[in-house]
Design a protein around this motif. Sequence first.
Motif, PDB file in Angstrom:
ATOM      1  N   HIS A   1     -40.404  -0.567 -28.721  1.00 65.84           N
ATOM      2  CA  HIS A   1     -39.243   0.231 -28.329  1.00 65.84           C
ATOM      3  C   HIS A   1     -39.596   1.195 -27.199  1.00 65.84           C
ATOM      4  O   HIS A   1     -38.871   1.291 -26.196  1.00 65.84           O
ATOM      5  CB  HIS A   1     -38.715   1.003 -29.536  1.00 65.84           C
ATOM      6  CG  HIS A   1     -37.624   1.974 -29.200  1.00 65.84           C
ATOM      7  ND1 HIS A   1     -36.352   1.570 -28.843  1.00 65.84           N
ATOM      8  CD2 HIS A   1     -37.619   3.339 -29.140  1.00 65.84           C
ATOM      9  CE1 HIS A   1     -35.611   2.627 -28.588  1.00 65.84           C
ATOM     10  NE2 HIS A   1     -36.350   3.711 -28.756  1.00 65.84           N
ATOM     11  N   CYS A   2     -40.715   1.902 -27.344  1.00 70.88           N
ATOM     12  CA  CYS A   2     -41.124   2.853 -26.306  1.00 70.88           C
ATOM     13  C   CYS A   2     -41.446   2.131 -25.001  1.00 70.88           C
ATOM     14  O   CYS A   2     -41.153   2.647 -23.913  1.00 70.88           O
ATOM     15  CB  CYS A   2     -42.326   3.657 -26.781  1.00 70.88           C
ATOM     16  SG  CYS A   2     -41.963   4.790 -28.147  1.00 70.88           S
ATOM     17  N   PHE A   3     -42.038   0.957 -25.113  1.00 71.05           N
ATOM     18  CA  PHE A   3     -42.350   0.184 -23.909  1.00 71.05           C
ATOM     19  C   PHE A   3     -41.067  -0.209 -23.173  1.00 71.05           C
ATOM     20  O   PHE A   3     -40.977  -0.098 -21.943  1.00 71.05           O
ATOM     21  CB  PHE A   3     -43.147  -1.063 -24.286  1.00 71.05           C
ATOM     22  CG  PHE A   3     -43.481  -1.951 -23.123  1.00 71.05           C
ATOM     23  CD1 PHE A   3     -44.533  -1.642 -22.281  1.00 71.05           C
ATOM     24  CD2 PHE A   3     -42.734  -3.086 -22.871  1.00 71.05           C
ATOM     25  CE1 PHE A   3     -44.839  -2.458 -21.197  1.00 71.05           C
ATOM     26  CE2 PHE A   3     -43.025  -3.904 -21.796  1.00 71.05           C
ATOM     27  CZ  PHE A   3     -44.086  -3.590 -20.958  1.00 71.05           C
ATOM     28  N   THR A   4     -40.066  -0.638 -23.929  1.00 68.55           N
ATOM     29  CA  THR A   4     -38.786  -1.014 -23.316  1.00 68.55           C
ATOM     30  C   THR A   4     -38.107   0.186 -22.673  1.00 68.55           C
ATOM     31  O   THR A   4     -37.561   0.098 -21.563  1.00 68.55           O
ATOM     32  CB  THR A   4     -37.863  -1.641 -24.373  1.00 68.55           C
ATOM     33  OG1 THR A   4     -38.518  -2.769 -24.969  1.00 68.55           O
ATOM     34  CG2 THR A   4     -36.557  -2.096 -23.751  1.00 68.55           C
ATOM     35  N   VAL A   5     -38.140   1.331 -23.355  1.00 69.39           N
ATOM     36  CA  VAL A   5     -37.535   2.551 -22.809  1.00 69.39           C
ATOM     37  C   VAL A   5     -38.243   2.978 -21.527  1.00 69.39           C
ATOM     38  O   VAL A   5     -37.599   3.375 -20.542  1.00 69.39           O
ATOM     39  CB  VAL A   5     -37.575   3.683 -23.857  1.00 69.39           C
ATOM     40  CG1 VAL A   5     -37.152   5.010 -23.231  1.00 69.39           C
ATOM     41  CG2 VAL A   5     -36.672   3.346 -25.034  1.00 69.39           C
TER      42      VAL A   5
ATOM     43  N   ILE B   1     -43.466 -11.019 -10.040  1.00 65.44           N
ATOM     44  CA  ILE B   1     -43.860 -10.111 -11.126  1.00 65.44           C
ATOM     45  C   ILE B   1     -42.662  -9.278 -11.562  1.00 65.44           C
ATOM     46  O   ILE B   1     -41.961  -8.695 -10.730  1.00 65.44           O
ATOM     47  CB  ILE B   1     -45.012  -9.191 -10.681  1.00 65.44           C
ATOM     48  CG1 ILE B   1     -46.277 -10.008 -10.426  1.00 65.44           C
ATOM     49  CG2 ILE B   1     -45.300  -8.130 -11.732  1.00 65.44           C
ATOM     50  CD1 ILE B   1     -47.489  -9.179 -10.084  1.00 65.44           C
ATOM     51  N   THR B   2     -42.455  -9.205 -12.858  1.00 68.77           N
ATOM     52  CA  THR B   2     -41.394  -8.374 -13.411  1.00 68.77           C
ATOM     53  C   THR B   2     -41.910  -6.951 -13.616  1.00 68.77           C
ATOM     54  O   THR B   2     -43.120  -6.693 -13.580  1.00 68.77           O
ATOM     55  CB  THR B   2     -40.908  -8.933 -14.752  1.00 68.77           C
ATOM     56  OG1 THR B   2     -42.001  -8.893 -15.698  1.00 68.77           O
ATOM     57  CG2 THR B   2     -40.421 -10.363 -14.607  1.00 68.77           C
ATOM     58  N   VAL B   3     -40.977  -6.047 -13.842  1.00 67.43           N
ATOM     59  CA  VAL B   3     -41.357  -4.662 -14.120  1.00 67.43           C
ATOM     60  C   VAL B   3     -42.192  -4.592 -15.394  1.00 67.43           C
ATOM     61  O   VAL B   3     -43.179  -3.850 -15.472  1.00 67.43           O
ATOM     62  CB  VAL B   3     -40.095  -3.779 -14.244  1.00 67.43           C
ATOM     63  CG1 VAL B   3     -40.461  -2.391 -14.756  1.00 67.43           C
ATOM     64  CG2 VAL B   3     -39.388  -3.676 -12.904  1.00 67.43           C
ATOM     65  N   GLU B   4     -41.806  -5.382 -16.390  1.00 68.24           N
ATOM     66  CA  GLU B   4     -42.532  -5.360 -17.664  1.00 68.24           C
ATOM     67  C   GLU B   4     -43.997  -5.763 -17.482  1.00 68.24           C
ATOM     68  O   GLU B   4     -44.899  -5.137 -18.053  1.00 68.24           O
ATOM     69  CB  GLU B   4     -41.860  -6.297 -18.672  1.00 68.24           C
ATOM     70  CG  GLU B   4     -40.573  -5.770 -19.267  1.00 68.24           C
ATOM     71  CD  GLU B   4     -39.402  -5.840 -18.303  1.00 68.24           C
ATOM     72  OE1 GLU B   4     -38.366  -5.208 -18.569  1.00 68.24           O
ATOM     73  OE2 GLU B   4     -39.535  -6.539 -17.274  1.00 68.24           O
TER      74      GLU B   4
END
Length: 230
Positions: free
Chosen positions: A72-76, A93-96
């Motif tokens: 959850h924190c990673f997604t936020v 490359i994606t942001v993630e």
Amino acid sequence: MDKEGDEQKTKKRKVVVANYMVTVATLVVWWHEKHIVKEPYLDFKVTREIYLRRLYYGNNRVCVEQLRLNKHCFTVLCTNLREHCGLRDTRNITVEEAVAMFLYVLAHNFKNRTVNFNFIRSGETVSRYFNIVLCAIIKLGRHYLIQPETEMEGYEHEKWEWFQDCLGALDGTYVKVHVLLRDQGRYRNRKNEIATNVLGVCSRDMRFTYVLPGWEGSAADSRVLRDALD
């Protein structure tokens, strides 16, 4: 003389035949390895996608262990970097993935070549996106880190005039700890206690704004302060 000449010719023929056989054997081995023995094909893009999905979309425990953030924190964090810092997906490359590489380095202090191997990216790509995410994180700090105000209105006591632009106060204190016997010498302070030297900073309304723990009790206050300023 004729006999010696025949022996020389025979020896030369043997050398030529041996070289010919070695050449033929080499060609046979090359042909076999190239056209018969096939190396397993690895789709690095698919391999990377599987690794990344397992990293931050899989088990929550794995995400915390590898990135020091839950899912959850990673997604936020990724969402905030997109909305407030202009971080965008690129063609490759994606942001993630970029944020995951950044956190991976911070969490484990890995070198570039280790991240390069795990994420199947070139060293230049890892270095470039680490710096991109770092700049975005610094920008993001402006939305969450609020500097204290320097005005001290409402204080009428005569002594407050000397603290007109004061942000707060700092001081060090000793906190007793239990350490291994071999480390007790470093943690023994001037009061002959086994403790750690902690630096604390508070604002004028008595709220802590900074704490630096971890220094041994034998460390001088000036050394701890220098570490905080660095």
